[in-house]
Write a protein that holds these residues in place. Structure first.
Motif, mmCIF file in Angstrom:
data_model
loop_
_atom_site.group_PDB
_atom_site.id
_atom_site.type_symbol
_atom_site.label_atom_id
_atom_site.label_comp_id
_atom_site.label_asym_id
_atom_site.label_seq_id
_atom_site.Cartn_x
_atom_site.Cartn_y
_atom_site.Cartn_z
ATOM 1 N N GLN A 72 7.735 0.018 -48.045
ATOM 2 C CA GLN A 72 6.792 0.477 -47.027
ATOM 3 C C GLN A 72 5.363 0.081 -47.383
ATOM 4 N N THR A 73 5.032 0.135 -48.666
ATOM 5 C CA THR A 73 3.703 -0.282 -49.118
ATOM 6 C C THR A 73 3.470 -1.746 -48.797
ATOM 7 N N LEU A 74 4.450 -2.584 -49.089
ATOM 8 C CA LEU A 74 4.335 -4.009 -48.779
ATOM 9 C C LEU A 74 4.210 -4.223 -47.274
ATOM 10 N N ALA A 75 4.976 -3.493 -46.483
ATOM 11 C CA ALA A 75 4.961 -3.665 -45.025
ATOM 12 C C ALA A 75 3.607 -3.313 -44.426
ATOM 13 N N ALA A 76 2.914 -2.326 -44.995
ATOM 14 C CA ALA A 76 1.665 -1.833 -44.412
ATOM 15 C C ALA A 76 0.413 -2.449 -45.033
ATOM 16 N N SER A 77 0.534 -3.107 -46.149
ATOM 17 C CA SER A 77 -0.623 -3.589 -46.892
ATOM 18 C C SER A 77 -1.403 -4.655 -46.121
ATOM 19 N N GLU A 78 -2.720 -4.570 -46.216
ATOM 20 C CA GLU A 78 -3.599 -5.580 -45.646
ATOM 21 C C GLU A 78 -4.188 -6.471 -46.730
ATOM 22 N N ASP A 79 -3.737 -6.298 -47.979
ATOM 23 C CA ASP A 79 -4.184 -7.156 -49.071
ATOM 24 C C ASP A 79 -3.824 -8.602 -48.725
ATOM 25 N N PRO A 80 -4.751 -9.556 -48.915
ATOM 26 C CA PRO A 80 -4.467 -10.952 -48.542
ATOM 27 C C PRO A 80 -3.191 -11.522 -49.165
ATOM 28 N N PHE A 81 -2.888 -11.179 -50.419
ATOM 29 C CA PHE A 81 -1.654 -11.672 -51.030
ATOM 30 C C PHE A 81 -0.438 -11.108 -50.305
ATOM 31 N N ASP A 82 -0.449 -9.807 -50.040
ATOM 32 C CA ASP A 82 0.696 -9.175 -49.378
ATOM 33 C C ASP A 82 0.901 -9.728 -47.976
ATOM 34 N N VAL A 83 -0.199 -10.003 -47.262
ATOM 35 C CA VAL A 83 -0.092 -10.607 -45.926
ATOM 36 C C VAL A 83 0.543 -11.996 -46.052
ATOM 37 N N TRP A 84 0.060 -12.798 -47.004
ATOM 38 C CA TRP A 84 0.631 -14.126 -47.260
ATOM 39 C C TRP A 84 2.106 -14.020 -47.621
ATOM 40 N N PHE A 85 2.459 -13.052 -48.470
ATOM 41 C CA PHE A 85 3.845 -12.863 -48.896
ATOM 42 C C PHE A 85 4.726 -12.531 -47.687
ATOM 43 N N ARG A 86 4.278 -11.606 -46.845
ATOM 44 C CA ARG A 86 5.061 -11.238 -45.653
ATOM 45 C C ARG A 86 5.236 -12.433 -44.716
ATOM 46 N N GLU A 87 4.186 -13.220 -44.541
ATOM 47 C CA GLU A 87 4.293 -14.407 -43.678
ATOM 48 C C GLU A 87 5.381 -15.344 -44.188
ATOM 49 N N ASN A 88 5.505 -15.456 -45.506
ATOM 50 C CA ASN A 88 6.554 -16.299 -46.090
ATOM 51 C C ASN A 88 7.937 -15.673 -45.922
ATOM 52 N N LEU A 89 8.023 -14.349 -45.927
ATOM 53 C CA LEU A 89 9.319 -13.707 -45.661
ATOM 54 C C LEU A 89 9.827 -14.095 -44.274
ATOM 55 N N VAL A 90 8.905 -14.166 -43.332
ATOM 56 C CA VAL A 90 9.275 -14.551 -41.960
ATOM 57 C C VAL A 90 9.654 -16.030 -41.906
ATOM 58 N N SER A 91 8.792 -16.899 -42.435
ATOM 59 C CA SER A 91 9.019 -18.339 -42.265
ATOM 60 C C SER A 91 10.156 -18.886 -43.121
ATOM 61 N N LEU A 92 10.391 -18.295 -44.286
ATOM 62 C CA LEU A 92 11.444 -18.797 -45.175
ATOM 63 C C LEU A 92 12.779 -18.088 -44.997
ATOM 64 N N HIS A 93 12.727 -16.809 -44.616
ATOM 65 C CA HIS A 93 13.959 -16.006 -44.595
ATOM 66 C C HIS A 93 14.293 -15.413 -43.225
ATOM 67 N N GLY A 94 13.343 -15.409 -42.316
ATOM 68 C CA GLY A 94 13.584 -14.781 -41.023
ATOM 69 C C GLY A 94 13.497 -13.270 -41.075
ATOM 70 N N LEU A 95 12.984 -12.715 -42.185
ATOM 71 C CA LEU A 95 12.822 -11.264 -42.293
ATOM 72 C C LEU A 95 11.568 -10.833 -41.547
ATOM 73 N N THR A 96 11.559 -9.599 -41.061
ATOM 74 C CA THR A 96 10.411 -9.094 -40.322
ATOM 75 C C THR A 96 9.796 -7.908 -41.054
ATOM 76 N N VAL A 97 8.564 -7.592 -40.694
ATOM 77 C CA VAL A 97 7.881 -6.436 -41.271
ATOM 78 C C VAL A 97 8.676 -5.161 -40.980
ATOM 79 N N GLU A 98 9.266 -5.081 -39.804
ATOM 80 C CA GLU A 98 10.056 -3.899 -39.437
ATOM 81 C C GLU A 98 11.205 -3.662 -40.415
ATOM 82 N N MET A 99 11.764 -4.740 -40.955
ATOM 83 C CA MET A 99 12.863 -4.615 -41.915
ATOM 84 C C MET A 99 12.396 -3.989 -43.228
ATOM 85 N N LEU A 100 11.108 -4.030 -43.506
ATOM 86 C CA LEU A 100 10.569 -3.474 -44.750
ATOM 87 C C LEU A 100 10.121 -2.024 -44.599
ATOM 88 N N GLN A 101 10.041 -1.525 -43.384
ATOM 89 C CA GLN A 101 9.467 -0.214 -43.152
ATOM 90 C C GLN A 101 10.419 0.941 -43.438
#
Length: 117
Positions: A72-101
């Protein structure tokens, strides 16, 4: 301490991009990754490549005090690294932020621990 193993697909044609992403976290983005995992309360993270006839997968191991809170922390974080990490979860794995919540994306059924003494 909780631990979980789970896997996510690596989208077709993305293995080399995934490897570069993974290597950046142990290379130039190591300190950012470490700060991210400390914020999440994750003390150990292992990512392995598993290639199967059904496709390529990343096999993951996470250990921390509260893994639901960590995701949940990763899903909600606005830290630039965490945002970059989440973007890669989508583009590389097809995972969504909702899946982390919610709770981690796998349920533990068996957990053997040998005698540590």
């Amino acid at each position: 301490m909780e631990c979980i193993t789970w896997f996510a697909p690596i989208l077709p044609g993305k293995v080399e991009e995934w490897k570069a992403f993974d290597q950046s976290m142990s290379g130039p983005r190591r300190e950012e990754h470490e700060r991210s995992r400390k914020r999440m309360g994750v003390v150990r993270e292992v990512a392995s490549l598993m290639q199967t006839p059904q496709g390529d997968f990343v096999c993951l191991f996470h250990e921390g005090e509260d893994l639901t809170k960590a995701f949940q922390t990763l899903a909600a974080s606005e830290d630039p690294f965490d945002v970059w990490f989440r973007e890669n979860l989508v583009s590389l794995h097809g995972l969504t932020v909702e899946m982390l919540q919610g709770p981690p994306p796998a349920e533990v059924f068996f957990d053997y621990r040998g005698d540590a003494a």
